[in-house]
Design an enzyme around this catalytic site. Structure first.
Site, PDB file in Angstrom:
ATOM      1  N   SER A  90       0.828  -1.213   0.000  1.00  0.00           N
ATOM      2  CA  SER A  90       0.000   0.000   0.000  1.00  0.00           C
ATOM      3  C   SER A  90       0.860   1.261   0.000  1.00  0.00           C
ATOM      4  O   SER A  90       1.640   1.460  -0.905  1.00  0.00           O
ATOM      5  CB  SER A  90      -0.961  -0.046   1.189  1.00  0.00           C
ATOM      6  OG  SER A  90      -1.888   0.989   1.103  1.00  0.00           O
ATOM      7  N   ASP A 228      -2.447   6.602  -3.661  1.00  0.00           N
ATOM      8  CA  ASP A 228      -1.254   6.000  -3.059  1.00  0.00           C
ATOM      9  C   ASP A 228      -0.734   4.897  -3.992  1.00  0.00           C
ATOM     10  O   ASP A 228      -1.242   4.736  -5.109  1.00  0.00           O
ATOM     11  CB  ASP A 228      -1.555   5.474  -1.643  1.00  0.00           C
ATOM     12  CG  ASP A 228      -2.437   4.234  -1.656  1.00  0.00           C
ATOM     13  OD1 ASP A 228      -3.200   4.075  -2.618  1.00  0.00           O
ATOM     14  OD2 ASP A 228      -2.336   3.429  -0.712  1.00  0.00           O
ATOM     15  N   ASP A 230      -0.931   1.690  -4.335  1.00  0.00           N
ATOM     16  CA  ASP A 230      -1.805   0.657  -4.902  1.00  0.00           C
ATOM     17  C   ASP A 230      -3.203   1.193  -5.172  1.00  0.00           C
ATOM     18  O   ASP A 230      -4.107   0.422  -5.521  1.00  0.00           O
ATOM     19  CB  ASP A 230      -1.861  -0.580  -3.996  1.00  0.00           C
ATOM     20  CG  ASP A 230      -2.534  -0.305  -2.666  1.00  0.00           C
ATOM     21  OD1 ASP A 230      -2.357   0.809  -2.145  1.00  0.00           O
ATOM     22  OD2 ASP A 230      -3.232  -1.190  -2.149  1.00  0.00           O
ATOM     23  N   ASP A 232      -5.746   2.201  -3.501  1.00  0.00           N
ATOM     24  CA  ASP A 232      -6.981   2.040  -2.723  1.00  0.00           C
ATOM     25  C   ASP A 232      -7.264   3.335  -1.954  1.00  0.00           C
ATOM     26  O   ASP A 232      -8.319   3.486  -1.353  1.00  0.00           O
ATOM     27  CB  ASP A 232      -6.935   0.808  -1.799  1.00  0.00           C
ATOM     28  CG  ASP A 232      -5.810   0.842  -0.791  1.00  0.00           C
ATOM     29  OD1 ASP A 232      -4.906   1.699  -0.922  1.00  0.00           O
ATOM     30  OD2 ASP A 232      -5.825   0.005   0.134  1.00  0.00           O
TER      31      ASP A 232
HETATM   32 MG    MG Z   1      -3.051   1.602  -0.347  1.00  0.00          MG
END
Ligand code: MG
Length: 433
Positions: A90, A228, A230, A232
């Site tokens: 992440s 960010d 990834d 999400d």
């Molecule tokens: Mg993330």
């Protein structure tokens, strides 16, 4: 053994993490017939991916490789499989990597599923499928296109705005600009090339988005959006180039979707309770919000930038959120909207530490004479004019503290008291940040 933090497995990349990836693949593959795997842009993601795929195939499972995709994109296509495995840490620094396990409804594996995986890993069974049952991995093409096609009908076309997109060189470098262009926006790219080094820092924090704020002002854009590593998470900058805090974005989204019931974490502002939503609070971490949304709720969010729209998926979706904030800006200038929301002084920080004697810390903090104390996650003390939360981070060796109050003097007092108590009772290694 506790492998799962508040957002999956995360650790600095090393041999142990590669070995763990193989073993997680083996365990998941024994329980799921057909699994899809994706990665963010980290330098170690390919190594981790192949280790997971080896485990899945060795267990006899079918495996499809979706390549570099955002976590919400993988979560979206997981509906075609029995499970999804996302290789990502992440927003953690680039030397980290990790594994997030996903259900077909887009939610992360919940606490019971995580405990089952941990238990199975403890058994250390080296059993693999018989050679004649082992399958070949496949390539899954078009995950990003599927995701875009699912998001588009939720928004009006012809949103003729100038938007600056800062993908942070993460997995959304392609999808967020492409989606916003399809909605009619003129997109100014910033950090929209995949790189495992995250030059601006992976977390979409205000400190990491200086260039985005500047670019919005210089280009006269209606807003800026940032993901960010990834994707999400999504954070935004208004038409005046000001960073919109997560607490305010939570209220903006809840209002925009006409939510009656909002799920958020313990550390979100008390302002959201005063806006007429029925608010249910969970432990910190988007996994907890996602899990609670299975029990109902129109919208869920964590102020770190994880926004969950249950109509599309139970995975926080920074790409859908980017389209949503653009649609909101088409109806009302973001700066005016944000300034009309209630807000109180709020301080968030962290202290590097290997651990804290939470019971001793709680005893010390009781001198502040709270009205009530909650131990859902760390220690939260509620006062008539504010609250204070102290908890160990679920993803890093840190203690996090958050305070909010109706005046600046009071919030500073609460924050300073907590900081003193942590320094007295915890193994502190660094200063608050
Ligand atoms: Mg993330």
């Amino acid at each position: 053994m506790k492998l799962f933090g508040s957002s999956g497995i995360r650790a600095v990349f090393d041999r142990d993490l590669v070995n763990l990836a193989f073993r997680v693949g083996l365990v998941v593959g024994r329980n799921s017939g057909n699994v899809v795997v994706g990665t963010d842009t980290r330098t170690s993601s390919d190594v981790m991916k192949h280790a997971v795929i080896s485990g899945l195939l060795a267990a006899g499972a079918g495996c499809s490789d979706a390549g570099i995709v955002p976590t919400p994109t993988l979560a979206f296509v997981t509906r075609e499989f029995d499970a999804g495995v996302m290789i990502t840490a992440s927003h953690n620094p680039p030397e980290y990597n990790g594994i997030k396990l996903l259900n077909p409804d887009g939610s992360s594996f919940d606490t019971i599923q995580q405990a089952q995986i941990e238990e199975a890993l403890l058994v250390e069974s080296s059993c693999v499928a018989p050679w004649e049952k082992i399958k070949h991995s496949r390539v899954y093409d078009g995950a990003i296109e599927h995701h875009i096609e699912c998001i588009l009908p939720n928004f009006p076309a012809g949103l003729k705005f100038k938007v600056v997109v800062d993908a942070g060189c993460g997995a959304a470098s392609e999808v967020t600009p492409r989606l916003l262009k399809k909605l009619g926006c003129e997109v100014v790219d910033l950090n929209c090339y995949p790189s495992g080094f995250f030059p601006r820092g992976s977390e979409p924090s205000e400190a990491n988005l200086k260039d985005l704020k500047k670019a919005v002002k210089e280009t006269g854009a209606a807003l800026g959006v940032a993901n960010d590593g990834d994707a999400d998470r999504m954070m935004a900058v208004d038409d005046r180039g000001r960073y919109i805090t997560g607490d305010r974005l939570l209220a903006v989204f809840a209002g925009a979707v006409g939510a009656r019931e909002v799920v958020t974490t313990l550390d979100a502002s008390m302002a959201v309770d005063e806006m007429g939503f029925r608010v249910r609070r969970t432990r910190i971490g988007d996994t907890s919000v996602s899990e609670e949304l299975r029990n109902g709720g129109d919208f869920g969010g964590e102020t770190s930038g994880a926004w969950i729209f249950p109509n599309i998926s139970l995975c926080p979706d920074g790409i859908y959120a980017a389209a949503q904030i653009v649609a909101i800006a088409s109806r009302q200038g973001l700066s005016g909207l944000v300034d009309s929301l209630p807000g109180y002084p709020l301080l968030r920080g962290s202290v590097s530490s290997d651990g804290v004697a939470m019971s001793r810390l709680e005893s010390e903090l009781m001198a502040l004479e709270p009205l009530s104390v909650s131990n859902i996650d760390g220690v939260k003390l509620n006062f008539k004019d504010g609250w204070l939360l102290v908890r160990a981070s679920g993803t890093e060796p840190k203690i996090r503290l958050t305070a909010e109050a109706k005046s600046q003097a009071r919030v500073q007092q609460l924050y300073d008291c907590a900081l003193r108590a942590i320094r007295d009772f915890a193994g502190v290694k660094g200063e608050a940040g």
